[in-house]
Design an enzyme around this catalytic site. Structure first.
Site, PDB file in Angstrom:
ATOM      1  N   CYS A 165       0.883  -1.162  -0.061  1.00 36.69           N
ATOM      2  CA  CYS A 165       0.001   0.100  -0.073  1.00 36.69           C
ATOM      3  C   CYS A 165       0.868   1.156  -0.147  1.00 36.69           C
ATOM      4  O   CYS A 165       2.000   1.333   0.408  1.00 36.69           O
ATOM      5  CB  CYS A 165      -0.853  -0.025   1.226  1.00 36.69           C
ATOM      6  SG  CYS A 165      -1.879   1.239   1.119  1.00 36.69           S
ATOM      7  N   ASP A 194       0.316   3.734   1.846  1.00 36.45           N
ATOM      8  CA  ASP A 194       0.421   4.483   3.096  1.00 36.45           C
ATOM      9  C   ASP A 194       1.741   4.668   3.542  1.00 36.45           C
ATOM     10  O   ASP A 194       2.719   3.840   3.531  1.00 36.45           O
ATOM     11  CB  ASP A 194      -0.344   3.361   4.094  1.00 36.45           C
ATOM     12  CG  ASP A 194      -0.655   3.978   5.314  1.00 36.45           C
ATOM     13  OD1 ASP A 194       0.223   4.390   5.945  1.00 36.45           O
ATOM     14  OD2 ASP A 194      -1.982   4.191   5.597  1.00 36.45           O
ATOM     15  N   ARG A 236       2.917   4.932   6.501  1.00 38.44           N
ATOM     16  CA  ARG A 236       3.201   4.209   7.597  1.00 38.44           C
ATOM     17  C   ARG A 236       3.909   2.740   6.994  1.00 38.44           C
ATOM     18  O   ARG A 236       4.203   1.850   8.092  1.00 38.44           O
ATOM     19  CB  ARG A 236       2.004   3.980   8.642  1.00 38.44           C
ATOM     20  CG  ARG A 236       1.684   5.448   9.048  1.00 38.44           C
ATOM     21  CD  ARG A 236       0.085   5.480   9.834  1.00 38.44           C
ATOM     22  NE  ARG A 236      -0.744   4.815   8.804  1.00 38.44           N
ATOM     23  CZ  ARG A 236      -2.131   4.702   8.941  1.00 38.44           C
ATOM     24  NH1 ARG A 236      -2.446   4.931  10.434  1.00 38.44           N
ATOM     25  NH2 ARG A 236      -2.964   4.338   8.073  1.00 38.44           N
ATOM     26  N   HIS A 261      -2.285  -3.907   4.980  1.00 45.93           N
ATOM     27  CA  HIS A 261      -1.959  -3.572   6.401  1.00 45.93           C
ATOM     28  C   HIS A 261      -3.188  -3.182   7.009  1.00 45.93           C
ATOM     29  O   HIS A 261      -4.079  -2.557   6.431  1.00 45.93           O
ATOM     30  CB  HIS A 261      -0.926  -2.460   6.510  1.00 45.93           C
ATOM     31  CG  HIS A 261      -1.619  -0.898   5.996  1.00 45.93           C
ATOM     32  ND1 HIS A 261      -2.216  -0.223   6.771  1.00 45.93           N
ATOM     33  CD2 HIS A 261      -1.813  -0.467   4.511  1.00 45.93           C
ATOM     34  CE1 HIS A 261      -2.544   0.903   5.744  1.00 45.93           C
ATOM     35  NE2 HIS A 261      -2.359   0.564   4.847  1.00 45.93           N
ATOM     36  N   CYS A 278      -6.205   0.163   6.978  1.00 39.24           N
ATOM     37  CA  CYS A 278      -5.774   0.454   5.500  1.00 39.24           C
ATOM     38  C   CYS A 278      -7.207   1.580   5.089  1.00 39.24           C
ATOM     39  O   CYS A 278      -8.209   1.223   5.252  1.00 39.24           O
ATOM     40  CB  CYS A 278      -5.746  -0.444   4.624  1.00 39.24           C
ATOM     41  SG  CYS A 278      -5.586   0.050   2.939  1.00 39.24           S
TER      42      CYS A 278
HETATM   43 CO    CO Z   1      -3.245   1.209   2.954  1.00 43.52          CO
END
Ligand code: CO
Length: 223
Positions: free
Chosen positions: A42, A44, A46, A98, A101
């Site tokens: 992803c 993302d 993080r 994750h 998400c």
């Molecule tokens: Co995500």
């Protein structure tokens, strides 16, 4: 402000530190790359691939998008996959989702988010495919978490069904697919199923991984 001086300063300091720890690092890595892993994850902020497995530049080839989706007509993702498998000859492909998400949550919330809804449609398709299982999960975190896990399994299946991976296995290339999920709450990665290393293993591995998710759901609703 306009030059992002803080980032450029941090870069200098990182490059200096890296060179101090290993004087030949940049000289060696600038010659070529030999990553053994392709990470499909992803976007993302993080879940930075190289960081969460504590590796160095040069060790992981990476493709990231919203909610780690592998679509058979996505030339961007397929090009990364082809280069990783046919040129770099990575031995492992990791699809990593994750918990928490935002893409998966948005796919489930019934709201309009704009253009991205067309991308999230792929996750809604996964939810629809497994509605029989997810129907028993209510509408809270359990449903989102199980869909996040199912999405990883479905995307691994999508990778396995590309001509790139099928052809690699056909010619006897060593290539193993992994379904991982990352917990943003504690930084721990979890393996969602056995690795898939041949065409014959695809269906049984898929079935077993989906069953394991259904099992966790049943356990949660009983307990
Ligand atoms: Co995500």
């Amino acid at each position: 402000m306009r030059t992002l001086k803080n980032l450029l300063d941090r870069n200098r300091s990182w490059a200096d530190g890296t060179r101090a720890a290993d004087p030949s690092f940049f000289a060696e890595t600038s010659k070529s790359q030999h990553p053994q892993y392709l990470w499909i994850g992803c976007a993302d902020s993080r879940v930075p691939a190289t960081t969460v497995v504590d590796m160095k530049p040069g060790e992981i080839f990476v493709h990231r998008n919203i909610a780690n989706v592998v679509v058979h007509t996505d030339l961007n993702c397929l090009s990364v996959l082809q280069y990783a498998v046919e040129v770099l000859k990575v031995e492992h492909i990791i699809v990593c989702g994750h918990y928490g998400c935002g893409g998966v949550k948005a796919a489930l919330d019934g709201q309009r988010h704009g253009l991205i809804d067309n991308w999230l449609r792929h996750i809604q398709d996964v939810a629809q495919k497994h509605e029989g299982m997810l129907g028993g999960a209510g509408s809270g975190d359990a449903r989102t978490d199980r869909l996040t896990e199912l999405n990883v399994i479905e995307q691994v299946l999508n990778v396995c069904r590309t001509t790139i991976v099928e052809d690699a296995w056909e010619r006897g290339q060593s290539l193993c697919l992994h379904s991982w999920i990352y917990s943003i709450e504690d930084g721990i990665l979890h393996d969602l199923g056995a690795c898939v290393a041949s065409l014959a293993e695809v269906e049984p591995a898929y079935e077993a991984a989906v069953e394991a998710i259904a099992g966790r759901l049943a356990e949660a609703s009983n307990g």
